[in-house]
Write a protein that holds these residues in place. Structure first.
Motif, PDB file in Angstrom:
ATOM      1  N   VAL A  46       0.832  -1.194   0.000  1.00 29.84           N
ATOM      2  CA  VAL A  46       0.000   0.000   0.000  1.00 29.84           C
ATOM      3  C   VAL A  46       0.874   1.254   0.000  1.00 29.84           C
ATOM      4  O   VAL A  46       0.485   2.284  -0.508  1.00 29.84           O
ATOM      5  N   ARG A  47       2.069   1.140   0.539  1.00 28.65           N
ATOM      6  CA  ARG A  47       2.940   2.296   0.699  1.00 28.65           C
ATOM      7  C   ARG A  47       3.797   2.545  -0.540  1.00 28.65           C
ATOM      8  O   ARG A  47       4.938   2.972  -0.429  1.00 28.65           O
ATOM      9  N   HIS A  48       3.290   2.298  -1.691  1.00 27.70           N
ATOM     10  CA  HIS A  48       4.063   2.407  -2.924  1.00 27.70           C
ATOM     11  C   HIS A  48       4.655   3.808  -3.102  1.00 27.70           C
ATOM     12  O   HIS A  48       3.943   4.802  -3.099  1.00 27.70           O
ATOM     13  N   ARG A  49       5.975   3.866  -3.230  1.00 30.47           N
ATOM     14  CA  ARG A  49       6.727   5.099  -3.491  1.00 30.47           C
ATOM     15  C   ARG A  49       6.559   6.180  -2.429  1.00 30.47           C
ATOM     16  O   ARG A  49       6.561   7.357  -2.732  1.00 30.47           O
ATOM     17  N   GLN A  50       6.433   5.772  -1.196  1.00 28.35           N
ATOM     18  CA  GLN A  50       6.337   6.731  -0.097  1.00 28.35           C
ATOM     19  C   GLN A  50       7.750   7.165   0.302  1.00 28.35           C
ATOM     20  O   GLN A  50       8.674   6.352   0.297  1.00 28.35           O
ATOM     21  N   PRO A  51       7.922   8.432   0.640  1.00 27.43           N
ATOM     22  CA  PRO A  51       9.259   8.875   1.078  1.00 27.43           C
ATOM     23  C   PRO A  51       9.643   8.216   2.398  1.00 27.43           C
ATOM     24  O   PRO A  51       8.788   7.864   3.198  1.00 27.43           O
ATOM     25  N   TRP A  52      10.950   8.062   2.606  1.00 26.65           N
ATOM     26  CA  TRP A  52      11.456   7.455   3.831  1.00 26.65           C
ATOM     27  C   TRP A  52      11.468   8.492   4.944  1.00 26.65           C
ATOM     28  O   TRP A  52      11.957   9.597   4.765  1.00 26.65           O
ATOM     29  N   LYS A  53      10.948   8.110   6.091  1.00 31.25           N
ATOM     30  CA  LYS A  53      10.939   8.982   7.265  1.00 31.25           C
ATOM     31  C   LYS A  53      12.245   8.775   8.037  1.00 31.25           C
ATOM     32  O   LYS A  53      12.857   7.703   7.958  1.00 31.25           O
ATOM     33  N   PRO A  54      12.675   9.779   8.796  1.00 29.88           N
ATOM     34  CA  PRO A  54      13.909   9.632   9.584  1.00 29.88           C
ATOM     35  C   PRO A  54      13.861   8.444  10.548  1.00 29.88           C
ATOM     36  O   PRO A  54      14.876   7.776  10.759  1.00 29.88           O
ATOM     37  N   GLU A  55      12.674   8.159  11.116  1.00 30.89           N
ATOM     38  CA  GLU A  55      12.560   7.018  12.037  1.00 30.89           C
ATOM     39  C   GLU A  55      12.801   5.702  11.304  1.00 30.89           C
ATOM     40  O   GLU A  55      13.395   4.774  11.849  1.00 30.89           O
ATOM     41  N   GLU A  56      12.320   5.620  10.064  1.00 32.54           N
ATOM     42  CA  GLU A  56      12.510   4.400   9.270  1.00 32.54           C
ATOM     43  C   GLU A  56      13.979   4.213   8.917  1.00 32.54           C
ATOM     44  O   GLU A  56      14.487   3.085   8.946  1.00 32.54           O
ATOM     45  N   LYS A  93      14.829  -9.900   3.935  1.00 34.70           N
ATOM     46  CA  LYS A  93      13.396 -10.201   4.056  1.00 34.70           C
ATOM     47  C   LYS A  93      12.847  -9.770   5.411  1.00 34.70           C
ATOM     48  O   LYS A  93      11.767  -9.178   5.498  1.00 34.70           O
ATOM     49  N   ALA A  94      13.595 -10.012   6.467  1.00 35.98           N
ATOM     50  CA  ALA A  94      13.155  -9.639   7.818  1.00 35.98           C
ATOM     51  C   ALA A  94      13.106  -8.127   7.992  1.00 35.98           C
ATOM     52  O   ALA A  94      12.179  -7.600   8.603  1.00 35.98           O
ATOM     53  N   ILE A  95      14.081  -7.429   7.439  1.00 35.06           N
ATOM     54  CA  ILE A  95      14.102  -5.967   7.531  1.00 35.06           C
ATOM     55  C   ILE A  95      12.922  -5.381   6.763  1.00 35.06           C
ATOM     56  O   ILE A  95      12.237  -4.482   7.247  1.00 35.06           O
ATOM     57  N   ALA A  96      12.675  -5.897   5.563  1.00 31.11           N
ATOM     58  CA  ALA A  96      11.558  -5.402   4.753  1.00 31.11           C
ATOM     59  C   ALA A  96      10.231  -5.599   5.476  1.00 31.11           C
ATOM     60  O   ALA A  96       9.379  -4.714   5.481  1.00 31.11           O
ATOM     61  N   LYS A  97      10.074  -6.738   6.108  1.00 35.55           N
ATOM     62  CA  LYS A  97       8.832  -7.014   6.834  1.00 35.55           C
ATOM     63  C   LYS A  97       8.699  -6.085   8.041  1.00 35.55           C
ATOM     64  O   LYS A  97       7.616  -5.568   8.315  1.00 35.55           O
ATOM     65  N   ALA A  98       9.789  -5.848   8.748  1.00 36.83           N
ATOM     66  CA  ALA A  98       9.758  -4.985   9.927  1.00 36.83           C
ATOM     67  C   ALA A  98       9.426  -3.537   9.554  1.00 36.83           C
ATOM     68  O   ALA A  98       8.776  -2.829  10.317  1.00 36.83           O
ATOM     69  N   SER A 103       8.976  -2.978   0.554  1.00 39.84           N
ATOM     70  CA  SER A 103       9.367  -4.083  -0.320  1.00 39.84           C
ATOM     71  C   SER A 103      10.865  -4.353  -0.139  1.00 39.84           C
ATOM     72  O   SER A 103      11.629  -3.467   0.270  1.00 39.84           O
ATOM     73  N   GLU A 104      11.271  -5.562  -0.474  1.00 39.80           N
ATOM     74  CA  GLU A 104      12.685  -5.917  -0.373  1.00 39.80           C
ATOM     75  C   GLU A 104      13.521  -5.043  -1.298  1.00 39.80           C
ATOM     76  O   GLU A 104      14.627  -4.633  -0.944  1.00 39.80           O
ATOM     77  N   GLU A 105      13.000  -4.747  -2.478  1.00 38.16           N
ATOM     78  CA  GLU A 105      13.720  -3.917  -3.441  1.00 38.16           C
ATOM     79  C   GLU A 105      13.928  -2.508  -2.900  1.00 38.16           C
ATOM     80  O   GLU A 105      14.995  -1.920  -3.045  1.00 38.16           O
ATOM     81  N   SER A 106      12.896  -1.965  -2.267  1.00 38.03           N
ATOM     82  CA  SER A 106      12.980  -0.622  -1.696  1.00 38.03           C
ATOM     83  C   SER A 106      14.027  -0.575  -0.583  1.00 38.03           C
ATOM     84  O   SER A 106      14.842   0.351  -0.531  1.00 38.03           O
ATOM     85  N   VAL A 107      14.000  -1.567   0.276  1.00 34.69           N
ATOM     86  CA  VAL A 107      14.956  -1.624   1.388  1.00 34.69           C
ATOM     87  C   VAL A 107      16.376  -1.775   0.848  1.00 34.69           C
ATOM     88  O   VAL A 107      17.303  -1.094   1.298  1.00 34.69           O
ATOM     89  N   GLN A 108      16.544  -2.636  -0.137  1.00 31.84           N
ATOM     90  CA  GLN A 108      17.867  -2.866  -0.704  1.00 31.84           C
ATOM     91  C   GLN A 108      18.408  -1.603  -1.378  1.00 31.84           C
ATOM     92  O   GLN A 108      19.578  -1.249  -1.196  1.00 31.84           O
TER      93      GLN A 108
END
Length: 59
Positions: A6-16, A31-36, A40-45
């Motif tokens: 649902v959060r497609h292309r949302q900017p990253w917050k400082p807390e994140e 995978k664990a970081i993306a879920k937390a 998406s895994e691609e976004s986190v990577q």
């Protein structure tokens, strides 16, 4: 079919970003970081690469 984010292309917050740095430093896998972060895994990577963080490759 892949999970819809649902959060497609949302900017990253400082807390994140802080949580991403913490989880990567603890050695968690992609995978664990993306879920937390509910990202998406691609976004986190991509963000980790941009921030110069290394994410553990779990075997």
């Amino acid at each position: 079919m892949a999970q819809d984010f649902v959060r497609h292309r949302q900017p990253w917050k400082p807390e994140e970003l802080a949580k991403l740095r913490t989880l990567a430093a603890k050695g968690m896998g992609l995978k664990a970081i993306a879920k937390a972060l509910t990202r998406s895994e691609e976004s986190v990577q991509d963000k980790a690469r941009g921030e110069g963080l290394k994410i553990a490759k779990l075997r």
